[in-house]
Every structure is written in C-alpha cells, then in structure tokens.
Design an enzyme around this catalytic site. Sequence first.
Site, PDB file in Angstrom:
ATOM      1  N   GLN A 135      -6.097 -61.476  36.316  1.00 39.63           N
ATOM      2  CA  GLN A 135      -7.377 -60.810  35.957  1.00 39.63           C
ATOM      3  C   GLN A 135      -7.294 -59.522  36.659  1.00 39.63           C
ATOM      4  OE1 GLN A 135     -11.181 -62.367  37.305  1.00 39.63           O
ATOM      5  NE2 GLN A 135     -11.704 -62.070  35.101  1.00 39.63           N
ATOM      6  N   THR A 170      -3.073 -16.251  48.997  1.00 38.22           N
ATOM      7  CA  THR A 170      -3.079 -16.925  50.100  1.00 38.22           C
ATOM      8  C   THR A 170      -2.206 -16.198  51.366  1.00 38.22           C
ATOM      9  OG1 THR A 170      -3.654 -18.994  48.789  1.00 38.22           O
ATOM     10  CG2 THR A 170      -3.226 -19.180  51.212  1.00 38.22           C
ATOM     11  N   ARG A 216       7.067 -56.813  34.500  1.00 38.89           N
ATOM     12  CA  ARG A 216       7.303 -57.323  35.883  1.00 38.89           C
ATOM     13  C   ARG A 216       6.441 -58.764  35.797  1.00 38.89           C
ATOM     14  NH1 ARG A 216      10.562 -57.035  40.225  1.00 38.89           N
ATOM     15  NH2 ARG A 216       9.404 -57.587  42.196  1.00 38.89           N
ATOM     16  N   GLU A 244      -7.118 -20.637  35.477  1.00 41.62           N
ATOM     17  CA  GLU A 244      -6.351 -21.040  36.351  1.00 41.62           C
ATOM     18  C   GLU A 244      -6.716 -22.504  36.720  1.00 41.62           C
ATOM     19  OE1 GLU A 244      -5.236 -19.070  40.089  1.00 41.62           O
ATOM     20  OE2 GLU A 244      -4.469 -20.655  40.706  1.00 41.62           O
ATOM     21  N   GLN A 279       0.407 -49.120  43.624  1.00 40.23           N
ATOM     22  CA  GLN A 279       0.195 -50.501  44.047  1.00 40.23           C
ATOM     23  C   GLN A 279       0.705 -51.425  42.756  1.00 40.23           C
ATOM     24  OE1 GLN A 279      -1.014 -50.795  47.019  1.00 40.23           O
ATOM     25  NE2 GLN A 279      -1.335 -52.986  47.158  1.00 40.23           N
TER      26      GLN A 279
HETATM   27  C1  LIG Z   1       2.243 -26.174  46.958  1.00 36.47           C
HETATM   28  C2  LIG Z   1       1.393 -25.054  47.072  1.00 36.47           C
HETATM   29  C3  LIG Z   1       1.314 -24.150  45.941  1.00 36.47           C
HETATM   30  C4  LIG Z   1       0.511 -23.036  46.000  1.00 36.47           C
HETATM   31  N1  LIG Z   1       0.589 -21.805  45.364  1.00 36.47           N
HETATM   32  C5  LIG Z   1      -0.139 -20.804  45.577  1.00 36.47           C
HETATM   33  C6  LIG Z   1       0.012 -19.588  44.921  1.00 36.47           C
HETATM   34  O1  LIG Z   1       0.832 -19.508  43.889  1.00 36.47           O
HETATM   35  N2  LIG Z   1      -0.733 -18.409  45.092  1.00 36.47           N
HETATM   36  C7  LIG Z   1      -1.436 -18.575  46.346  1.00 36.47           C
HETATM   37  O2  LIG Z   1      -2.014 -17.544  46.388  1.00 36.47           O
HETATM   38  N3  LIG Z   1      -1.909 -19.643  46.869  1.00 36.47           N
HETATM   39  C8  LIG Z   1      -1.110 -20.636  46.721  1.00 36.47           C
HETATM   40  N4  LIG Z   1      -1.441 -21.697  47.097  1.00 36.47           N
HETATM   41  C9  LIG Z   1      -2.418 -21.706  48.433  1.00 36.47           C
HETATM   42  C10 LIG Z   1      -3.674 -22.539  48.007  1.00 36.47           C
HETATM   43  O3  LIG Z   1      -4.406 -22.023  46.908  1.00 36.47           O
HETATM   44  C11 LIG Z   1      -4.396 -22.817  49.411  1.00 36.47           C
HETATM   45  O4  LIG Z   1      -3.518 -23.706  50.347  1.00 36.47           O
HETATM   46  C12 LIG Z   1      -5.863 -23.312  49.332  1.00 36.47           C
HETATM   47  O5  LIG Z   1      -6.524 -22.252  48.695  1.00 36.47           O
HETATM   48  C13 LIG Z   1      -6.479 -23.656  50.737  1.00 36.47           C
HETATM   49  O6  LIG Z   1      -6.286 -22.525  51.532  1.00 36.47           O
HETATM   50  P1  LIG Z   1      -5.693 -22.788  53.109  1.00 36.47           P
HETATM   51  O7  LIG Z   1      -4.498 -23.854  52.945  1.00 36.47           O
HETATM   52  O8  LIG Z   1      -5.773 -21.585  53.796  1.00 36.47           O
HETATM   53  O9  LIG Z   1      -6.853 -23.940  53.784  1.00 36.47           O
HETATM   54  P2  LIG Z   1      -7.919 -23.394  54.691  1.00 36.47           P
HETATM   55  O10 LIG Z   1      -8.644 -22.336  53.791  1.00 36.47           O
HETATM   56  O11 LIG Z   1      -7.428 -23.149  55.802  1.00 36.47           O
HETATM   57  O12 LIG Z   1      -8.937 -24.767  54.659  1.00 36.47           O
HETATM   58  C14 LIG Z   1      -8.597 -25.859  55.451  1.00 36.47           C
HETATM   59  C15 LIG Z   1      -9.812 -26.968  54.934  1.00 36.47           C
HETATM   60  O13 LIG Z   1     -10.900 -26.372  55.223  1.00 36.47           O
HETATM   61  C16 LIG Z   1     -11.926 -26.606  54.178  1.00 36.47           C
HETATM   62  N5  LIG Z   1     -12.835 -25.482  54.077  1.00 36.47           N
HETATM   63  C17 LIG Z   1     -12.616 -24.111  54.103  1.00 36.47           C
HETATM   64  N6  LIG Z   1     -13.724 -23.468  53.992  1.00 36.47           N
HETATM   65  C18 LIG Z   1     -14.645 -24.322  53.787  1.00 36.47           C
HETATM   66  C19 LIG Z   1     -16.093 -24.138  53.577  1.00 36.47           C
HETATM   67  N7  LIG Z   1     -16.835 -23.026  53.408  1.00 36.47           N
HETATM   68  N8  LIG Z   1     -16.717 -25.465  53.187  1.00 36.47           N
HETATM   69  C20 LIG Z   1     -16.101 -26.495  53.335  1.00 36.47           C
HETATM   70  N9  LIG Z   1     -14.735 -26.796  53.643  1.00 36.47           N
HETATM   71  C21 LIG Z   1     -14.061 -25.592  53.666  1.00 36.47           C
HETATM   72  C22 LIG Z   1     -10.788 -26.521  52.874  1.00 36.47           C
HETATM   73  O14 LIG Z   1     -11.428 -27.181  51.818  1.00 36.47           O
HETATM   74  C23 LIG Z   1      -9.706 -27.212  53.222  1.00 36.47           C
HETATM   75  O15 LIG Z   1     -10.087 -28.681  53.287  1.00 36.47           O
HETATM   76  C24 LIG Z   1      -0.733 -22.861  47.158  1.00 36.47           C
HETATM   77  C25 LIG Z   1      -0.715 -24.096  48.237  1.00 36.47           C
HETATM   78  C26 LIG Z   1       0.246 -25.135  48.031  1.00 36.47           C
HETATM   79  C27 LIG Z   1       0.159 -26.248  48.981  1.00 36.47           C
END
Ligand SMILES: Cc1cc2nc3c(=O)[nH]c(=O)nc-3n(C[C@H](O)[C@H](O)[C@H](O)COP(=O)(O)OP(=O)(O)OC[C@H]3O[C@@H](n4cnc5c(N)ncnc54)[C@H](O)[C@@H]3O)c2cc1C
Length: 344
Positions: free
Chosen positions: A244, A91, A233, A207, A301
């Site tokens: 219920q 990412t 509780r 993964e 909740q």
């Molecule tokens: C705590 C944490 C740990 C992580 N660890 C790693 C790691 O070790 N290595 C690594 O490489 N990454 C890691 N990630 C990254 C993670 O995999 C990405 O955050 C994730 O893939 C989404 O990418 P983005 O955040 O850039 O969101 P974006 O790509 O900007 O997406 C934003 C929104 O748009 C939606 N969207 C995008 N394209 C489409 C589409 N074609 N159709 C419908 N909806 C869409 C997405 O579903 C999302 O809701 C981590 C993230 C977090 C928060």
Amino acid sequence: MPRDFWLEAGKQGLLGLEIPEEYGGSEAGDYRFNAVLIEELAKVNMALPSCVGIHADIVAPYLVNLTTEEQRGRWLPPFCTGENLTAIGMTEPSGGTDLAALKTTAVKDGDDWILNGSKTFITNGYGADLVIVAARTSPEKKAKGITLFGVESTMDGYSVGEKLDKVGQGESDTAEMFFDNMRVPAANVIGEVDKGFIHMMTWLPQERLSSSVTNITHAAQILEETITYAKERKAFGKTIGSFQHTKFLLADLVTRVEVTQAYVDQAVMQHVEQKLTPVDAAKAKWWSAQVQNEVLDHCVQVYGGYGYMNEYRVARAWRDARVTKIWAGTNEIMKELIARDLGL
Ligand SMILES: Cc1cc2nc3c(=O)[nH]c(=O)nc-3n(C[C@H](O)[C@H](O)[C@H](O)COP(=O)(O)OP(=O)(O)OC[C@H]3O[C@@H](n4cnc5c(N)ncnc54)[C@H](O)[C@@H]3O)c2cc1C
C-alpha cells in the site's frame, strides 16, 4: 558531446527552429516546436535538453532579434548546421544571481571594445565557437550599463578553463572562460550598447519556460520507468508495487507530475500567444524544479539499493536534476519575483 553530434543535429534540422529560412533555419514560428524538441531530449537525460536548449532555444532569439543583417549572415548559417556551437555567458565567479553587479568590463578603444574579466558555469562553454557575453560598458550605471558582445573563440585574449567537474550531467560541457585584453570589434556588439540587461530580461521567460518543460518531462519519464520497476521487483513474495505504501506513493507522484504538467502546458500556450509574464514563467520554473527533485528522490527510494547505482538511469536522473533548482535563476529568486508581484 562530440562535434559530430552537433553536425548530425544540424543535418536533421533540430538546431534552426527559430532561425529564418534565408539563413538555413526552418523558421517554425511556434514555440511548441521548441517544446517538443526539448521534451524528446529530456526523455533521454537532462544534459541533452540543456546543451541543445542553450544553443537552439536560448541563444537563438538573441541572434535573430538583436542582430544586424551582417551579423545574421555571418553567424546564423553555421549555427543551423552545427558548425558553430554557441553559449551565453552571464554568470561570473563573483556571482550569478545579482546579474546587475557583473564585473567583466568592456572599454571603448577606437571602433573596438577591450574586454577583461571572466565567466563561469557556462553550458557549452568549452566547445563554443560563439559566446554571447554580458560586460559592463558604463561602470556608473549598474543594470543600465551592461552590453552584450558576440565573442568568437578565435579572438586573441580568449581562453577557456578545464571542463568543470559537476555532480551530474557529466556529458555536458560546462566551463569557465577568461577575457584578457580581448579586442572585440564594434561589429560584434549584440543589440544596443548599455541595453544588455534589458535584452537579457526580455528572453529570460522563454529560458525559464524551457527549463520547466525539461524538468517535468524528465520527472515524468523516470516516474514511468519506476512504475514499471515497481510492477516487476519482488519482496516478501509480492511485487513492491502491491504494497500500500508504494501504491499510494506512486499515485501521489503521478498526480504531482500531471498537475504540474497542466500548469506548464498552460504557460507554453501563453508563450505561444505572447502572453506569458515573467512572473508566471518564474512560477512554472521553480515549481517544476521542486516537483522534479522530489519525484526523483522518491523514485530512487522505490529502486532501493539499485537506485543508488550509477548504472541505473534513476540514479543518474536524480544527480542530473539537482541543478534545476539553481540554474536559470534559483528557486529563491523565482520566489522573490513572485513575491514582488504580490506587492511584498
Ligand atoms: C550546470 C550549470 C550550468 C549553468 N549554465 C549557465 C550558462 O550557460 N550561462 C550562465 O550565464 N550561467 C550558467 N549557470 C549559472 C547559474 O545560472 C548560476 O549558478 C545561478 O544563477 C546562481 O548564481 P551563483 O551560482 O553565483 O549563486 P549566488 O548568486 O552566489 O547565490 C547563492 C545562494 O544565495 C541565494 N541568494 C542570492 N541572492 C538572494 C536573494 N536576494 N534572496 C534570497 N536568496 C538569494 C541564491 O538563491 C543561492 O541559493 C549554470 C550553472 C550550473 C550549475
């Protein structure tokens, strides 16, 4: 998590389940060992299976299956002992979902490659000694122009930002990393040049399956604790579990967890038999994340005000779980994969 944690995990043989014995691993040879490890960690919290899983379950197959003899000899022994912590950087700040559009570049210079760019949200990123980094090697080829590199934290031009401040999983180290004219020798290319995207797609089902195992185990554990709480509780002179509404709610949640568990177990067996499809892994991943989040929200909740106190495990579990619908491929993208399989 302190390095002592990793060294102790290494001593107990938890890090080398996928690694051949000649390099210090136990070569368990059956994914169910990984699943059991992740399950036990997920009963404690979400950060443990995430951090340990990235190293021992997600990075491991790349380092075993795509590397040269020389790379295995160099990287695997300290991987098993916990002396070398690993991470995987796909990412970028500009986006994680559209992996094929990544912007980090690697340009050939003699026998070396010069990397420029950055990665973000990388689990184990702050403390990692070795990071598998996906970089663009052929700009004109999009998905077919990405290569994986083994980036060592001691390399000139490598730096990490502050640990990122997350909503949950405070104990896990999640970081941004930068490559500034970083020279990476050809000996650190992982797999084939320009085949990085295919390599990443190959290992994504495992993964996503491991995420599913974590999600459902975590939800099941907190639900069990919530049922105990409901039996103790009291309100209006009775236990809250005797109302219920609470009875029906907990019956509903137990059913959702057990039905999901059956699907995840089936996916585990398919993976052991090398029959798990990316589509079925996607189904297990988004569904288990959805169920986990719904179950934990109901658990909060049931605990009432205590459910909102950080001191209580249920509150922390609820915060920790939110990310499971986002990482390792968002729920929306999992549904995209499933819909594509339906011919839509
Ligand atoms: C705590 C944490 C740990 C992580 N660890 C790693 C790691 O070790 N290595 C690594 O490489 N990454 C890691 N990630 C990254 C993670 O995999 C990405 O955050 C994730 O893939 C989404 O990418 P983005 O955040 O850039 O969101 P974006 O790509 O900007 O997406 C934003 C929104 O748009 C939606 N969207 C995008 N394209 C489409 C589409 N074609 N159709 C419908 N909806 C869409 C997405 O579903 C999302 O809701 C981590 C993230 C977090 C928060």
